[in-house]
Design a protein around this motif. Structure first.
Motif, PDB file in Angstrom:
ATOM      1  N   GLN A 279       5.226 -10.058  -7.651  1.00 41.06           N
ATOM      2  CA  GLN A 279       4.638  -9.645  -8.931  1.00 41.06           C
ATOM      3  C   GLN A 279       5.374  -8.464  -9.561  1.00 41.06           C
ATOM      4  O   GLN A 279       5.225  -8.214 -10.751  1.00 41.06           O
TER       5      GLN A 279
ATOM      6  N   GLN B 235      -1.212  -1.548  -9.369  1.00 42.49           N
ATOM      7  CA  GLN B 235      -1.017  -2.022  -8.011  1.00 42.49           C
ATOM      8  C   GLN B 235      -0.640  -3.503  -8.041  1.00 42.49           C
ATOM      9  O   GLN B 235      -0.971  -4.209  -8.986  1.00 42.49           O
ATOM     10  N   TYR B 236       0.005  -3.924  -6.970  1.00 40.13           N
ATOM     11  CA  TYR B 236       0.441  -5.313  -6.869  1.00 40.13           C
ATOM     12  C   TYR B 236      -0.148  -5.940  -5.617  1.00 40.13           C
ATOM     13  O   TYR B 236      -0.331  -5.280  -4.606  1.00 40.13           O
ATOM     14  N   ASP B 237      -0.449  -7.232  -5.702  1.00 41.29           N
ATOM     15  CA  ASP B 237      -0.977  -7.987  -4.564  1.00 41.29           C
ATOM     16  C   ASP B 237       0.117  -8.722  -3.798  1.00 41.29           C
ATOM     17  O   ASP B 237      -0.107  -9.178  -2.686  1.00 41.29           O
ATOM     18  N   ASP B 238       1.284  -8.850  -4.421  1.00 42.74           N
ATOM     19  CA  ASP B 238       2.389  -9.564  -3.794  1.00 42.74           C
ATOM     20  C   ASP B 238       3.687  -8.974  -4.325  1.00 42.74           C
ATOM     21  O   ASP B 238       3.779  -8.612  -5.509  1.00 42.74           O
TER      22      ASP B 238
ATOM     23  N   LYS C 122       0.831  -1.199   0.000  1.00 42.55           N
ATOM     24  CA  LYS C 122       0.000   0.000   0.000  1.00 42.55           C
ATOM     25  C   LYS C 122       0.866   1.249   0.000  1.00 42.55           C
ATOM     26  O   LYS C 122       0.601   2.200  -0.734  1.00 42.55           O
TER      27      LYS C 122
END
Length: 127
Positions: free
Chosen positions: A67, A61-64, A47
């Protein structure tokens, strides 16, 4: 080599590397993992990375952390590209520092420790 020749009168110094250019970016899996870890250390959370770089504006945006790609060349978010340039610069400096630190204990009075940069376009990306 340094311990063997440190006291030889013909040795006035050492060059730790030749023609560092800083524009050779490693984009392999080890570099990607190191870049992702560097980003995590620098920004703390995904975030915060999104907020700091404005990734939401670009829909990137990235979730991990895994990535996040290395961004040498190609079309990537400009903030992420800048971060990769900073990471790469820090890697070059760390590489040179490791070599210099290994040599310094072997220098004798008056000997120098140096390197040089290859500046074909005056755009070396090493700070």
């Amino acid at each position: 080599m340094a311990p063997r020749w440190a006291n030889h009168q013909g040795v006035i110094g050492y060059q730790i590397d030749n023609e560092l250019c800083g524009n050779m970016n490693d984009i392999g899996p080890l570099a990607a993992t190191a870049f992702q870890a560097w980003l995590k250390e620098r920004h703390g959370s995904l975030k915060q990375l999104d907020d700091n770089l404005g990734l939401v504006f670009w829909g990137q945006q990235y979730d991990d952390w895994s990535q996040i790609p290395v961004t040498a060349g190609g079309r990537y978010h400009p903030g992420l590209r800048l971060e990769f340039m900073r990471f790469s610069s820090e890697a070059w400096v760390t590489f040179c520092r490791a070599q210099a630190d290994a040599m310094r204990p072997h220098l004798t009075d008056g000997q120098v420790l140096t390197t040089n940069c290859y500046l074909p376009y005056w755009g070396v990306a090493v700070d």
